[in-house]
Design a protein around this motif. Sequence first.
Motif, PDB file in Angstrom:
ATOM      1  N   HIS A 225       0.846  -1.195   0.000  1.00 20.62           N
ATOM      2  CA  HIS A 225       0.000   0.000   0.000  1.00 20.62           C
ATOM      3  C   HIS A 225       0.882   1.247   0.000  1.00 20.62           C
ATOM      4  O   HIS A 225       1.044   1.895  -1.025  1.00 20.62           O
ATOM      5  CB  HIS A 225      -0.938  -0.011   1.197  1.00 20.62           C
ATOM      6  CG  HIS A 225      -1.856   1.161   1.265  1.00 20.62           C
ATOM      7  ND1 HIS A 225      -2.598   1.593   0.190  1.00 20.62           N
ATOM      8  CD2 HIS A 225      -2.147   2.015   2.289  1.00 20.62           C
ATOM      9  CE1 HIS A 225      -3.304   2.659   0.532  1.00 20.62           C
ATOM     10  NE2 HIS A 225      -3.044   2.937   1.790  1.00 20.62           N
ATOM     11  N   ASP A 226       1.475   1.556   1.146  1.00 16.62           N
ATOM     12  CA  ASP A 226       2.406   2.682   1.210  1.00 16.62           C
ATOM     13  C   ASP A 226       3.334   2.472   2.400  1.00 16.62           C
ATOM     14  O   ASP A 226       3.453   1.356   2.915  1.00 16.62           O
ATOM     15  CB  ASP A 226       1.673   4.029   1.295  1.00 16.62           C
ATOM     16  CG  ASP A 226       0.729   4.120   2.491  1.00 16.62           C
ATOM     17  OD1 ASP A 226       0.908   3.366   3.467  1.00 16.62           O
ATOM     18  OD2 ASP A 226      -0.201   4.964   2.451  1.00 16.62           O
ATOM     19  N   GLU A 227       3.963   3.545   2.866  1.00 20.30           N
ATOM     20  CA  GLU A 227       4.961   3.409   3.937  1.00 20.30           C
ATOM     21  C   GLU A 227       4.348   3.040   5.288  1.00 20.30           C
ATOM     22  O   GLU A 227       5.085   2.681   6.221  1.00 20.30           O
ATOM     23  CB  GLU A 227       5.771   4.704   4.070  1.00 20.30           C
ATOM     24  CG  GLU A 227       5.116   5.836   4.865  1.00 20.30           C
ATOM     25  CD  GLU A 227       3.989   6.531   4.098  1.00 20.30           C
ATOM     26  OE1 GLU A 227       3.321   7.397   4.697  1.00 20.30           O
ATOM     27  OE2 GLU A 227       3.795   6.217   2.905  1.00 20.30           O
ATOM     28  N   THR A 228       3.032   3.081   5.401  1.00 17.68           N
ATOM     29  CA  THR A 228       2.391   2.727   6.672  1.00 17.68           C
ATOM     30  C   THR A 228       2.253   1.218   6.851  1.00 17.68           C
ATOM     31  O   THR A 228       1.916   0.763   7.939  1.00 17.68           O
ATOM     32  CB  THR A 228       0.994   3.374   6.778  1.00 17.68           C
ATOM     33  OG1 THR A 228       0.155   2.860   5.723  1.00 17.68           O
ATOM     34  CG2 THR A 228       1.093   4.888   6.657  1.00 17.68           C
ATOM     35  N   ASP A 229       2.488   0.433   5.791  1.00 18.94           N
ATOM     36  CA  ASP A 229       2.420  -1.023   5.912  1.00 18.94           C
ATOM     37  C   ASP A 229       3.461  -1.504   6.913  1.00 18.94           C
ATOM     38  O   ASP A 229       4.611  -1.035   6.905  1.00 18.94           O
ATOM     39  CB  ASP A 229       2.707  -1.709   4.571  1.00 18.94           C
ATOM     40  CG  ASP A 229       1.770  -1.267   3.458  1.00 18.94           C
ATOM     41  OD1 ASP A 229       0.811  -0.535   3.761  1.00 18.94           O
ATOM     42  OD2 ASP A 229       2.001  -1.670   2.312  1.00 18.94           O
ATOM     43  N   LEU A 230       3.090  -2.452   7.747  1.00 17.09           N
ATOM     44  CA  LEU A 230       4.019  -2.954   8.757  1.00 17.09           C
ATOM     45  C   LEU A 230       5.059  -3.891   8.170  1.00 17.09           C
ATOM     46  O   LEU A 230       6.191  -3.974   8.664  1.00 17.09           O
ATOM     47  CB  LEU A 230       3.239  -3.678   9.863  1.00 17.09           C
ATOM     48  CG  LEU A 230       2.272  -2.819  10.680  1.00 17.09           C
ATOM     49  CD1 LEU A 230       1.562  -3.675  11.718  1.00 17.09           C
ATOM     50  CD2 LEU A 230       3.015  -1.665  11.354  1.00 17.09           C
ATOM     51  N   ASP A 231       4.703  -4.618   7.119  1.00 21.03           N
ATOM     52  CA  ASP A 231       5.602  -5.608   6.536  1.00 21.03           C
ATOM     53  C   ASP A 231       5.811  -5.327   5.059  1.00 21.03           C
ATOM     54  O   ASP A 231       5.067  -4.589   4.431  1.00 21.03           O
ATOM     55  CB  ASP A 231       5.027  -7.029   6.706  1.00 21.03           C
ATOM     56  CG  ASP A 231       4.832  -7.401   8.164  1.00 21.03           C
ATOM     57  OD1 ASP A 231       5.791  -7.229   8.940  1.00 21.03           O
ATOM     58  OD2 ASP A 231       3.726  -7.854   8.517  1.00 21.03           O
TER      59      ASP A 231
ATOM     60  N   PHE B  16       9.108  -5.433   1.785  1.00 23.72           N
ATOM     61  CA  PHE B  16      10.343  -4.720   1.417  1.00 23.72           C
ATOM     62  C   PHE B  16      10.055  -3.321   0.891  1.00 23.72           C
ATOM     63  O   PHE B  16      10.689  -2.344   1.311  1.00 23.72           O
ATOM     64  CB  PHE B  16      11.109  -5.525   0.361  1.00 23.72           C
ATOM     65  CG  PHE B  16      12.288  -4.786  -0.209  1.00 23.72           C
ATOM     66  CD1 PHE B  16      13.466  -4.669   0.517  1.00 23.72           C
ATOM     67  CD2 PHE B  16      12.218  -4.187  -1.461  1.00 23.72           C
ATOM     68  CE1 PHE B  16      14.555  -3.968   0.000  1.00 23.72           C
ATOM     69  CE2 PHE B  16      13.293  -3.490  -1.987  1.00 23.72           C
ATOM     70  CZ  PHE B  16      14.468  -3.380  -1.252  1.00 23.72           C
ATOM     71  N   LEU B  17       9.105  -3.200  -0.036  1.00 18.55           N
ATOM     72  CA  LEU B  17       8.842  -1.890  -0.639  1.00 18.55           C
ATOM     73  C   LEU B  17       8.329  -0.863   0.360  1.00 18.55           C
ATOM     74  O   LEU B  17       8.849   0.264   0.405  1.00 18.55           O
ATOM     75  CB  LEU B  17       7.878  -2.050  -1.820  1.00 18.55           C
ATOM     76  CG  LEU B  17       7.521  -0.763  -2.571  1.00 18.55           C
ATOM     77  CD1 LEU B  17       8.768  -0.060  -3.064  1.00 18.55           C
ATOM     78  CD2 LEU B  17       6.575  -1.083  -3.732  1.00 18.55           C
ATOM     79  N   PRO B  18       7.324  -1.179   1.199  1.00 19.23           N
ATOM     80  CA  PRO B  18       6.887  -0.199   2.204  1.00 19.23           C
ATOM     81  C   PRO B  18       8.015   0.209   3.152  1.00 19.23           C
ATOM     82  O   PRO B  18       8.138   1.388   3.512  1.00 19.23           O
ATOM     83  CB  PRO B  18       5.772  -0.932   2.954  1.00 19.23           C
ATOM     84  CG  PRO B  18       5.252  -1.920   1.965  1.00 19.23           C
ATOM     85  CD  PRO B  18       6.454  -2.373   1.202  1.00 19.23           C
ATOM     86  N   GLN B  19       8.835  -0.779   3.543  1.00 24.63           N
ATOM     87  CA  GLN B  19       9.953  -0.461   4.434  1.00 24.63           C
ATOM     88  C   GLN B  19      10.945   0.475   3.749  1.00 24.63           C
ATOM     89  O   GLN B  19      11.465   1.415   4.361  1.00 24.63           O
ATOM     90  CB  GLN B  19      10.653  -1.740   4.868  1.00 24.63           C
ATOM     91  CG  GLN B  19      11.814  -1.502   5.832  1.00 24.63           C
ATOM     92  CD  GLN B  19      12.519  -2.791   6.229  1.00 24.63           C
ATOM     93  OE1 GLN B  19      12.374  -3.814   5.571  1.00 24.63           O
ATOM     94  NE2 GLN B  19      13.274  -2.743   7.305  1.00 24.63           N
ATOM     95  N   LEU B  20      11.199   0.232   2.467  1.00 26.38           N
ATOM     96  CA  LEU B  20      12.108   1.087   1.711  1.00 26.38           C
ATOM     97  C   LEU B  20      11.570   2.509   1.618  1.00 26.38           C
ATOM     98  O   LEU B  20      12.300   3.487   1.831  1.00 26.38           O
ATOM     99  CB  LEU B  20      12.322   0.494   0.315  1.00 26.38           C
ATOM    100  CG  LEU B  20      13.247   1.276  -0.615  1.00 26.38           C
ATOM    101  CD1 LEU B  20      14.662   1.334  -0.052  1.00 26.38           C
ATOM    102  CD2 LEU B  20      13.246   0.650  -2.016  1.00 26.38           C
ATOM    103  N   ILE B  21      10.288   2.640   1.303  1.00 21.66           N
ATOM    104  CA  ILE B  21       9.680   3.971   1.224  1.00 21.66           C
ATOM    105  C   ILE B  21       9.783   4.685   2.562  1.00 21.66           C
ATOM    106  O   ILE B  21      10.109   5.880   2.632  1.00 21.66           O
ATOM    107  CB  ILE B  21       8.199   3.866   0.789  1.00 21.66           C
ATOM    108  CG1 ILE B  21       8.082   3.262  -0.604  1.00 21.66           C
ATOM    109  CG2 ILE B  21       7.528   5.238   0.833  1.00 21.66           C
ATOM    110  CD1 ILE B  21       6.654   2.953  -1.020  1.00 21.66           C
ATOM    111  N   ARG B  22       9.526   3.952   3.639  1.00 19.06           N
ATOM    112  CA  ARG B  22       9.588   4.525   4.978  1.00 19.06           C
ATOM    113  C   ARG B  22      11.003   5.021   5.289  1.00 19.06           C
ATOM    114  O   ARG B  22      11.190   6.115   5.845  1.00 19.06           O
ATOM    115  CB  ARG B  22       9.133   3.468   5.986  1.00 19.06           C
ATOM    116  CG  ARG B  22       8.846   3.993   7.368  1.00 19.06           C
ATOM    117  CD  ARG B  22       7.940   3.025   8.137  1.00 19.06           C
ATOM    118  NE  ARG B  22       8.428   1.653   8.174  1.00 19.06           N
ATOM    119  CZ  ARG B  22       7.797   0.626   7.607  1.00 19.06           C
ATOM    120  NH1 ARG B  22       6.665   0.803   6.947  1.00 19.06           N
ATOM    121  NH2 ARG B  22       8.287  -0.596   7.712  1.00 19.06           N
TER     122      ARG B  22
END
Length: 276
Positions: A148-154, A156-162
């Motif tokens: 979804h976006d950087e708010t996802d808890l798990d 690779f991509l959300p973590q990278l965006i965060r």
Amino acid sequence: MNSTSVKHATIVGGNGFVGRALANRLQSLGWRVWVPNKNDPSLFERELGSVFYCAGLTADYLARPFDTVGAHVCLLNSIIHQASFDKLVYLSSTRVYDGLHGLVDETMDLHLNPNNPRHLYDLSKLMGESICLNSGKASVVRLSCVYHDETDLDGFLPQLIRQVLDSSSTELVVDTSPFYERDYVCLNDVVLALICIEETGQPRIYNVASGENIQNSALFSVINDICKVNIVSTRDVRPAESPRVSLMRMFEDFSWQATPVLQELKRILLSKKTVI
């Protein structure tokens, strides 16, 4: 909408990532949605309407093999054989295609080995799929990497965006290889696909993915263009080419297409950059 026309959904695993988003969307469309607690006995005492089976284990399945089988197979089996429902949509995974090459579709034979502990996840998902297909009243959805976006808890991509959004530096070191690749599908597209399958889908398997494998290097390039952050990888591993998932069935049955991940990544980064 009168009370007799209200559609009823039961979402097993409705507090998870996909289940919660699906519940919110259905409620906004006027559905009556029930999210049962784990092992709720009333699953077998009431009319369930359309069941979306979103329960499952991912990252910790190796450490919890019995819970994995319980989530992917045992509860599902009980619901199909004992509960009262109209239709069921079961969430599986495109990980079952690992080990294959080229373009893969829902009809292909799969390569799995019970001697490989990592195949427990795939084997349990396939057992769930088989139970569904043999029931004649359930559809199977094989999902790729949902984000979804950087708010996802798990993920690779959300973590990278965060990490990029939280960084004040023009360089970010990431423990990965630029050559790793994944098929990403955004959460909103997944929710739309699940609703389409519930409404008019057949009792068969549907791939829900983007149909395109994106290397980390392509993600890094978009991030650098928009955020001016250079991603430095700690690894230089070049893995074997991943299979590419066919979406022909989803397109033919529902005219469904996924949003390209690089397009969505640009949108997310530009929207956050504007806020910042």
